[in-house]
Design an enzyme around this catalytic site. Sequence first.
Site, mmCIF file in Angstrom:
data_model
loop_
_atom_site.group_PDB
_atom_site.id
_atom_site.type_symbol
_atom_site.label_atom_id
_atom_site.label_comp_id
_atom_site.label_asym_id
_atom_site.label_seq_id
_atom_site.Cartn_x
_atom_site.Cartn_y
_atom_site.Cartn_z
ATOM 1 N N TYR A 161 0.785 -1.043 -0.040
ATOM 2 C CA TYR A 161 0.010 -0.170 0.044
ATOM 3 C C TYR A 161 0.772 1.391 -0.011
ATOM 4 O O TYR A 161 0.680 2.123 -0.770
ATOM 5 C CB TYR A 161 -0.918 0.053 1.203
ATOM 6 C CG TYR A 161 -1.628 1.267 1.410
ATOM 7 C CD1 TYR A 161 -2.926 1.278 0.682
ATOM 8 C CD2 TYR A 161 -1.383 2.152 2.367
ATOM 9 C CE1 TYR A 161 -3.701 2.769 0.706
ATOM 10 C CE2 TYR A 161 -2.286 3.306 2.449
ATOM 11 C CZ TYR A 161 -3.230 3.361 1.564
ATOM 12 O OH TYR A 161 -4.112 4.631 1.701
HETATM 13 N N1 LIG Z 1 -9.334 6.571 5.114
HETATM 14 C C1 LIG Z 1 -8.152 6.796 5.238
HETATM 15 O O1 LIG Z 1 -7.743 6.817 6.470
HETATM 16 C C2 LIG Z 1 -7.469 7.000 3.982
HETATM 17 C C3 LIG Z 1 -5.944 7.624 4.520
HETATM 18 C C4 LIG Z 1 -5.107 7.701 3.366
HETATM 19 C C5 LIG Z 1 -5.532 7.651 2.089
HETATM 20 N N2 LIG Z 1 -6.583 7.310 1.819
HETATM 21 C C6 LIG Z 1 -7.220 6.942 0.588
HETATM 22 O O2 LIG Z 1 -8.440 7.620 0.163
HETATM 23 C C7 LIG Z 1 -8.978 6.738 -0.772
HETATM 24 C C8 LIG Z 1 -10.492 6.631 -0.635
HETATM 25 O O3 LIG Z 1 -10.541 5.683 0.767
HETATM 26 P P1 LIG Z 1 -11.517 5.983 1.702
HETATM 27 O O4 LIG Z 1 -10.759 5.994 3.031
HETATM 28 O O5 LIG Z 1 -12.685 7.047 1.241
HETATM 29 O O6 LIG Z 1 -12.016 4.416 1.418
HETATM 30 P P2 LIG Z 1 -13.758 3.637 1.166
HETATM 31 O O7 LIG Z 1 -14.845 4.457 1.703
HETATM 32 O O8 LIG Z 1 -13.324 2.384 1.037
HETATM 33 O O9 LIG Z 1 -13.720 4.200 -0.550
HETATM 34 C C9 LIG Z 1 -12.830 3.597 -1.600
HETATM 35 C C10 LIG Z 1 -13.484 4.021 -2.808
HETATM 36 O O10 LIG Z 1 -12.854 3.554 -3.935
HETATM 37 C C11 LIG Z 1 -13.654 3.028 -4.829
HETATM 38 N N3 LIG Z 1 -12.785 1.913 -5.520
HETATM 39 C C12 LIG Z 1 -11.940 0.968 -5.213
HETATM 40 N N4 LIG Z 1 -11.510 0.230 -6.183
HETATM 41 C C13 LIG Z 1 -11.940 0.677 -7.214
HETATM 42 C C14 LIG Z 1 -11.981 0.394 -8.656
HETATM 43 N N5 LIG Z 1 -11.395 -0.666 -8.893
HETATM 44 N N6 LIG Z 1 -12.618 1.101 -9.650
HETATM 45 C C15 LIG Z 1 -13.331 2.293 -9.181
HETATM 46 N N7 LIG Z 1 -13.548 2.679 -7.893
HETATM 47 C C16 LIG Z 1 -12.984 1.695 -7.155
HETATM 48 C C17 LIG Z 1 -14.689 2.426 -3.883
HETATM 49 O O11 LIG Z 1 -16.031 2.455 -4.695
HETATM 50 P P3 LIG Z 1 -16.656 1.044 -5.358
HETATM 51 O O12 LIG Z 1 -16.334 -0.115 -4.173
HETATM 52 O O13 LIG Z 1 -18.228 1.226 -5.297
HETATM 53 O O14 LIG Z 1 -15.806 0.910 -6.706
HETATM 54 C C18 LIG Z 1 -14.870 3.600 -3.253
HETATM 55 O O15 LIG Z 1 -15.768 4.555 -3.530
HETATM 56 C C19 LIG Z 1 -8.045 5.581 -1.221
HETATM 57 O O16 LIG Z 1 -7.421 6.050 -2.248
HETATM 58 C C20 LIG Z 1 -7.420 5.390 -0.108
HETATM 59 O O17 LIG Z 1 -6.048 4.920 -0.258
HETATM 60 C C21 LIG Z 1 -7.742 6.805 2.804
#
Ligand SMILES: NC(=O)c1ccc[n+]([C@@H]2O[C@H](COP(=O)([O-])OP(=O)(O)OC[C@H]3O[C@@H](n4cnc5c(N)ncnc54)[C@H](OP(=O)(O)O)[C@@H]3O)[C@@H](O)[C@H]2O)c1
Length: 257
Positions: A161
């Site tokens: 990751y």
């Molecule tokens: N939460 C944290 O602490 C955190 C910290 C740093 C960075 N991030 C980053 O923030 C971003 C969003 O994460 P989140 O925390 O909001 O988690 P989340 O609620 O699980 O959201 C992830 C999103 O990505 C979409 N997704 C995943 N694989 C996909 C694919 N192959 N094609 C299209 N859409 C896809 C999912 O939608 P579907 O399942 O509907 O496709 C969902 O809308 C990620 O890149 C993550 O690495 C999160």
Amino acid sequence: MTLSTPRQLEGKVALITGASSGIGRAAAIVLAQRGARIVAAARRQSELDDVVAEITAQGGIASSIVVDVTREADIIAMVQFAVDTYGQLDIAFNNAGTEGVFAPLIEQDNARFDLVFEPNVRGVFNCMKYEAKVMLEQGFGSIINNASMGGVIGFENAALYIGTKHAVVGMTKTASIEWFKHGVRVNALCPGLIETPFHHRGIWPSVEAQQAFAASTPASRFGTAEEMATVVAFLGSEDASYVSGHALLADGGYSVA
Ligand SMILES: NC(=O)c1ccc[n+]([C@@H]2O[C@H](COP(=O)([O-])OP(=O)(O)OC[C@H]3O[C@@H](n4cnc5c(N)ncnc54)[C@H](OP(=O)(O)O)[C@@H]3O)[C@@H](O)[C@H]2O)c1
């Protein structure tokens, strides 16, 4: 120079991947509240329908398209859909991503590598490429890639990751050098621990470990998806007109503590 207003994104078109959940969903709603017309993209249609309905109920404008960012053809169709629907593309938030499987590096394998590198790196690469083709032609645009504070520091048991997020920061910086001179800014958002479904899929060994980690941030808590969305709105707006190539940490102060 005009100062920012609550409608700082009036007239702009914003494409958001991963808009069905978490940070992407919040970004779709906040950017719409600030005046942008939204294209919400992800794999789950019903969740996208909910986001569009919420924006519309608030008086905003939004459309959705089902996209798997690991498929280049889907990304081409998504960008074309945005242009066909609204006539331009001002802001692209490449947010879709997965955490993959957290484990010591020596226990990881090629299948797990692909699971996380395909959406997080190839997906962001193809999104950037096809969005930029439109933006470079227009002579303006702002791309924001969702990296992580893990794009600038390391974490135990998260080599794959973390590797993807360092790659996103690297592509962001390089694209900025190539595109800012043609009017297209490119930045990375580097969130810390944000309260989304991401944290409820088994990346933590225990609830206690999760809470201890949150407490160890200078902010003493997780961030919210809305707190990330307002940073995206800033980077997408003219308020950030001299900001490009930046990896903007929004991590409750964790990475410098
Ligand atoms: N939460 C944290 O602490 C955190 C910290 C740093 C960075 N991030 C980053 O923030 C971003 C969003 O994460 P989140 O925390 O909001 O988690 P989340 O609620 O699980 O959201 C992830 C999103 O990505 C979409 N997704 C995943 N694989 C996909 C694919 N192959 N094609 C299209 N859409 C896809 C999912 O939608 P579907 O399942 O509907 O496709 C969902 O809308 C990620 O890149 C993550 O690495 C999160």
